[in-house]
Scaffold this active site. Structure first.
Site, PDB file in Angstrom:
ATOM      1  N   ASP A 126      23.404   8.188   8.521  1.00 43.87           N
ATOM      2  CA  ASP A 126      23.529   6.737   8.342  1.00 43.87           C
ATOM      3  C   ASP A 126      24.626   6.242   9.278  1.00 43.87           C
ATOM      4  O   ASP A 126      25.789   6.127   8.899  1.00 43.87           O
ATOM      5  CB  ASP A 126      23.853   6.409   6.884  1.00 43.87           C
ATOM      6  CG  ASP A 126      23.676   4.929   6.578  1.00 43.87           C
ATOM      7  OD1 ASP A 126      23.366   4.160   7.498  1.00 43.87           O
ATOM      8  OD2 ASP A 126      23.843   4.550   5.406  1.00 43.87           O
ATOM      9  N   VAL A 127      24.231   5.960  10.534  1.00 40.00           N
ATOM     10  CA  VAL A 127      25.211   5.606  11.566  1.00 40.00           C
ATOM     11  C   VAL A 127      25.074   4.156  12.028  1.00 40.00           C
ATOM     12  O   VAL A 127      25.988   3.618  12.644  1.00 40.00           O
ATOM     13  CB  VAL A 127      25.109   6.561  12.768  1.00 40.00           C
ATOM     14  CG1 VAL A 127      25.381   8.006  12.331  1.00 40.00           C
ATOM     15  CG2 VAL A 127      23.756   6.471  13.471  1.00 40.00           C
ATOM     16  N   LYS A 128      23.918   3.542  11.784  1.00 43.27           N
ATOM     17  CA  LYS A 128      23.681   2.129  12.116  1.00 43.27           C
ATOM     18  C   LYS A 128      24.110   1.781  13.538  1.00 43.27           C
ATOM     19  O   LYS A 128      24.769   0.762  13.775  1.00 43.27           O
ATOM     20  CB  LYS A 128      24.360   1.218  11.094  1.00 43.27           C
ATOM     21  CG  LYS A 128      23.812   1.354   9.678  1.00 43.27           C
ATOM     22  CD  LYS A 128      24.447   0.348   8.734  1.00 43.27           C
ATOM     23  CE  LYS A 128      23.823   0.419   7.344  1.00 43.27           C
ATOM     24  NZ  LYS A 128      24.196   1.655   6.621  1.00 43.27           N
ATOM     25  N   ARG A 129      23.714   2.595  14.485  1.00 44.32           N
ATOM     26  CA  ARG A 129      24.077   2.349  15.872  1.00 44.32           C
ATOM     27  C   ARG A 129      23.058   1.444  16.562  1.00 44.32           C
ATOM     28  O   ARG A 129      21.912   1.326  16.129  1.00 44.32           O
ATOM     29  CB  ARG A 129      24.191   3.666  16.637  1.00 44.32           C
ATOM     30  CG  ARG A 129      25.276   4.611  16.116  1.00 44.32           C
ATOM     31  CD  ARG A 129      26.661   3.962  16.187  1.00 44.32           C
ATOM     32  NE  ARG A 129      27.716   4.938  16.061  1.00 44.32           N
ATOM     33  CZ  ARG A 129      28.486   5.130  14.989  1.00 44.32           C
ATOM     34  NH1 ARG A 129      28.273   4.413  13.916  1.00 44.32           N
ATOM     35  NH2 ARG A 129      29.439   6.030  14.986  1.00 44.32           N
ATOM     36  N   THR A 132      19.867   5.840  11.078  1.00 39.97           N
ATOM     37  CA  THR A 132      19.643   4.415  10.899  1.00 39.97           C
ATOM     38  C   THR A 132      20.073   3.689  12.164  1.00 39.97           C
ATOM     39  O   THR A 132      21.044   4.068  12.826  1.00 39.97           O
ATOM     40  CB  THR A 132      20.427   3.880   9.695  1.00 39.97           C
ATOM     41  OG1 THR A 132      21.817   4.223   9.835  1.00 39.97           O
ATOM     42  CG2 THR A 132      19.896   4.463   8.401  1.00 39.97           C
TER      43      THR A 132
END
Length: 313
Positions: A104-107, A141
């Site tokens: 879950d890094v939302k890059r 993510t």
């Protein structure tokens, strides 16, 4: 292909539950933290070692009943390099137990920067021709805000390395409507993103009819999920917001297709810190409490899916 591995694990374990590994130091049992504080003081090193031990115990207690874990990288980054070391070791340990890793890094950024992010998290980094894995994960993510030139870099690595991505579409937080619900023409922003995801996902469909290009759709918006399920029929949904954020088994049903597949449901705090609600148990038994909560969540979702005619097993 990532999505086929995920579905096979879901069917084998009869569970669409994902455990979010979001370690909050203040909630980790004192019996874990004390040994490292005594050894290293109240330092990043101590925090990192306590987190890693905590995570390993959670993993040991859930690996046979859930298909994947989702470590949220911010909970590790806040402890600097030592925290990132705990993130890497957590991912490797979970993988060794047969779990899929959703980072879950939302890059998401402009092309060249996005490529670097993708290389770090689902691809490989190039060092003078030597290809190395920096942060092990099977999927991540991704924030779509910068558009196609951001996401195509991730999609290239999805194809090259048989990985997956989950694109933020309708997130579970209460203020998501401030931007995601804005109108552009006759559609809301999250609907436009969903149509973009559907367009990308059609090129990466596996043997079960689902794509490795998935979407994040919050459990706290069940009506929106129902509509988004129609807009993205082949995309797997990563559904946060179950448990501590208020989402229930009934709330997540709309994220699943009629075949009982199409979604995995994440819970973090409710599982990780279940020991705090088990007043008759010693804190040393936090792993057993986490397992009990994960099984309770699995059974509630499966029972509700069956009630709605969406049995997948």
């Amino acid at each position: 292909m990532f999505i086929d591995y995920l579905i096979e694990s879901i069917k084998k374990k009869k569970s669409p539950v994902v455990v979010g590994l979001d370690p909050r130091l203040e909630l980790i049992p004192d019996c874990v933290k004390k040994k490292y504080y005594d050894k290293y003081g109240k330092t990043f090193k101590a925090a990192s070692e306590a987190i890693l031990e905590f995570n390993k115990v959670i993993i040991d207690n859930v690996y046979d009943i859930v298909p994947a874990v989702k470590p949220q990288i911010a909970f590790y980054e806040q402890y600097g390099i030592e925290g990132l070391d705990a993130y890497i070791k957590t991912c490797k340990y979970a993988s060794s137990k047969g779990l899929l890793i959703i980072g879950d890094v939302k890059r998401g950024d402009i092309g060249s920067t996005s490529k670097a992010y993708s290389s770090a998290y689902i691809g490989k980094s190039d060092i003078e021709g030597e290809k190395l894995e920096a942060f092990p994960a099977d999927a991540v993510t991704v924030n779509p805000y910068l558009g196609d030139d951001c996401l195509k870099e991730f999609i290239e690595d999805v194809e090259k390395y048989s990985k997956g991505i989950f694109v933020l579409v309708k997130t579970s937080n209460p203020s998501s409507s401030q931007i995601q619900n804005l109108m552009s023409g006759d559609k809301k922003i999250y609907e436009i993103v969903a149509l973009m995801v559907d367009g990308w996902s059609s090129n990466y469909v596996g043997e079960y009819g689902y794509s490795s290009i998935g979407a994040v759709v919050g459990a706290t918006y069940p009506e929106e999920a129902k509509m988004l399920r129609k807009l993205m029929p082949n995309s797997y949904f990563l559904v946060p917001g179950y448990g501590a954020q208020g989402g229930t088994a009934e709330d997540v049903v709309n994220s699943f297709n009629d075949d009982g597949l199409g979604a995995v449901v994440n819970s973090s705090r409710a599982i990780l810190y279940a020991y705090k609600r088990e007043k008759d148990e010693l804190v040393e038994n936090y792993g057993a409490a986490a397992r009990k909560e994960a099984m309770k969540m699995r059974d509630a979702i499966n029972k509700t899916l069956e009630k709605h005619g969406k049995k997948y097993w």
